[in-house]
Design a protein around this motif. Structure first.
Motif, PDB file in Angstrom:
ATOM      1  N   ARG A  16       0.717  -1.193   0.085  1.00 31.58           N
ATOM      2  CA  ARG A  16       0.090   0.080   0.002  1.00 31.58           C
ATOM      3  C   ARG A  16       0.790   1.037   0.105  1.00 31.58           C
ATOM      4  NH1 ARG A  16      -2.712  -2.235   5.216  1.00 31.58           N
ATOM      5  NH2 ARG A  16      -0.900  -3.629   4.983  1.00 31.58           N
ATOM      6  N   GLY A  17       0.390   2.132  -0.484  1.00 32.01           N
ATOM      7  CA  GLY A  17       1.123   3.364  -0.409  1.00 32.01           C
ATOM      8  C   GLY A  17       0.469   4.715  -0.542  1.00 32.01           C
ATOM      9  N   VAL A  18       1.110   5.743  -0.016  1.00 29.71           N
ATOM     10  CA  VAL A  18       0.459   7.025   0.239  1.00 29.71           C
ATOM     11  C   VAL A  18       1.292   8.246  -0.722  1.00 29.71           C
ATOM     12  CG1 VAL A  18      -0.576   6.742   2.204  1.00 29.71           C
ATOM     13  CG2 VAL A  18       1.765   7.544   2.440  1.00 29.71           C
ATOM     14  N   VAL A  19       0.784   9.192  -1.307  1.00 27.17           N
ATOM     15  CA  VAL A  19       1.502  10.122  -2.166  1.00 27.17           C
ATOM     16  C   VAL A  19       0.777  11.343  -1.756  1.00 27.17           C
ATOM     17  CG1 VAL A  19       1.786  10.977  -4.425  1.00 27.17           C
ATOM     18  CG2 VAL A  19       1.844   8.423  -4.050  1.00 27.17           C
ATOM     19  N   TRP A  20       1.976  12.332  -1.631  1.00 26.08           N
ATOM     20  CA  TRP A  20       1.530  13.620  -1.125  1.00 26.08           C
ATOM     21  C   TRP A  20       2.363  14.658  -2.236  1.00 26.08           C
ATOM     22  CZ3 TRP A  20      -2.272  16.275   0.837  1.00 26.08           C
ATOM     23  CH2 TRP A  20      -2.260  17.610   1.015  1.00 26.08           C
ATOM     24  N   VAL A 120       1.666   3.588   7.490  1.00 30.09           N
ATOM     25  CA  VAL A 120       2.169   4.843   6.694  1.00 30.09           C
ATOM     26  C   VAL A 120       0.907   5.912   6.683  1.00 30.09           C
ATOM     27  CG1 VAL A 120       4.044   4.020   5.360  1.00 30.09           C
ATOM     28  CG2 VAL A 120       1.833   3.932   4.493  1.00 30.09           C
ATOM     29  N   THR A 121       1.084   6.926   7.152  1.00 30.55           N
ATOM     30  CA  THR A 121      -0.013   7.876   7.291  1.00 30.55           C
ATOM     31  C   THR A 121       0.363   9.360   6.863  1.00 30.55           C
ATOM     32  OG1 THR A 121      -0.432   6.877   9.660  1.00 30.55           O
ATOM     33  CG2 THR A 121      -1.717   8.637   9.064  1.00 30.55           C
ATOM     34  N   VAL A 122      -0.571  10.250   6.414  1.00 26.02           N
ATOM     35  CA  VAL A 122      -0.412  11.251   5.932  1.00 26.02           C
ATOM     36  C   VAL A 122      -1.287  12.345   6.630  1.00 26.02           C
ATOM     37  CG1 VAL A 122      -0.225  13.266   3.995  1.00 26.02           C
ATOM     38  CG2 VAL A 122       0.444  10.967   3.653  1.00 26.02           C
ATOM     39  N   VAL A 123      -0.866  13.307   7.213  1.00 27.21           N
ATOM     40  CA  VAL A 123      -1.849  14.397   7.848  1.00 27.21           C
ATOM     41  C   VAL A 123      -1.643  15.825   7.208  1.00 27.21           C
ATOM     42  CG1 VAL A 123      -2.145  15.819  10.152  1.00 27.21           C
ATOM     43  CG2 VAL A 123      -1.726  13.334  10.057  1.00 27.21           C
ATOM     44  N   ALA A 162       6.398  15.843  -5.744  1.00 21.53           N
ATOM     45  CA  ALA A 162       5.568  14.639  -4.885  1.00 21.53           C
ATOM     46  C   ALA A 162       6.575  13.900  -3.615  1.00 21.53           C
ATOM     47  CB  ALA A 162       4.945  13.626  -5.778  1.00 21.53           C
ATOM     48  N   VAL A 163       5.961  13.490  -2.833  1.00 23.85           N
ATOM     49  CA  VAL A 163       6.679  12.722  -1.718  1.00 23.85           C
ATOM     50  C   VAL A 163       5.722  11.150  -1.655  1.00 23.85           C
ATOM     51  CG1 VAL A 163       7.650  12.719   0.564  1.00 23.85           C
ATOM     52  CG2 VAL A 163       7.346  14.747  -0.439  1.00 23.85           C
ATOM     53  N   LEU A 164       6.538  10.239  -1.525  1.00 22.47           N
ATOM     54  CA  LEU A 164       5.703   8.819  -1.857  1.00 22.47           C
ATOM     55  C   LEU A 164       6.375   7.916  -0.488  1.00 22.47           C
ATOM     56  CD1 LEU A 164       4.297   6.719  -3.439  1.00 22.47           C
ATOM     57  CD2 LEU A 164       6.577   6.293  -4.460  1.00 22.47           C
TER      58      LEU A 164
END
Length: 231
Positions: A16-20, A120-123, A162-164
């Protein structure tokens, strides 16, 4: 730097992945994607809820907290998204007045030996429109069982930045925890193109779902699912 497509495509099984990211039209975007190898992991979809995106089973499977969870939530001026039940925990902490760094602290990796999948989490602060924090709770590579908790503050992304974070780094055979984070470039002009970029980079036989959304506009998330395999 690699571009987002190359970074994701070069990791055959990212989990699983998150991108900002900030797309070329100037909009900030969050992205979340999931892949799966087992039938249970593949039998999932991302669905819209009330101010939420929820990963849920596509059939009558029993609830599994490691597979089914709130993947994104907007509440009280905060957007939180990530790969598990910690999204709801972090969101609740923020609503209770904790700072973003404190809300991301004290989390644990998943109890799934031998991999011990990172959380992994993005706020993102919807009020400032510029500040975001990426968090990862990871198992030590040594003998310690206590989680290493990484918090990365990100602000003022330029168009194309982008940050991944991905849970895994894998060639499709062996699986290890992913790198703490990766800076990359995106050529996506907008939310829809960023979704295309992510989706097209995922290994077709492993990809399950992906979603891209602008902060404050979670209800308008662009979502894509893998078509079910023909029997």
């Amino acid at each position: 730097m690699e571009d987002v497509r190359e970074a994701v495509a070069g990791n055959r099984y990212p989990g699983r992945g998150v991108v900002w990211a900030r797309t070329l039209d100037g909009a900030l975007c969050g992205g979340y994607f999931l892949t799966g190898r087992s039938a249970a992991s593949r039998a999932r979809a991302v669905r819209r809820g009330d101010g939420e995106l929820i990963v849920s089973p596509t059939g009558e499977s029993e609830h599994d907290p490691l597979r089914h969870y709130v993947a994104a939530r907007e509440r009280d001026g905060w957007l939180v998204f990530g790969n598990g039940e910690q999204v709801a925990v972090v969101s609740d902490r923020l609503r209770q007045g904790e700072s973003a760094v404190a809300a991301l602290g004290g989390l644990e990796y998943e109890p799934d030996p031998p991999i011990f999948t990172p959380r992994v989490t993005v706020v993102a602060d919807l009020r400032s429109g510029r500040d975001a924090w990426l968090g990862a709770a990871r198992r030590s590579r040594g003998a310690r069982s206590t989680a290493n908790v990484l918090t990365l503050a990100v602000r003022d992304l330029e168009p194309g930045d982008a940050v991944l974070m991905t849970t895994y780094c894998s060639d499709g055979r062996t699986v290890a925890a992913g790198e703490p984070f990766l800076e990359a470039r995106t050529s996506a002009a907008d939310q829809g193109q960023l979704l295309d970029e992510l989706w097209g980079a995922l290994t077709p036989e492993l990809r399950v779902a992906a979603a891209v959304f602008e902060p404050g506009r979670l209800a308008g998330a662009a979502i894509r699912h893998q078509a079910p395999a023909r029997v």
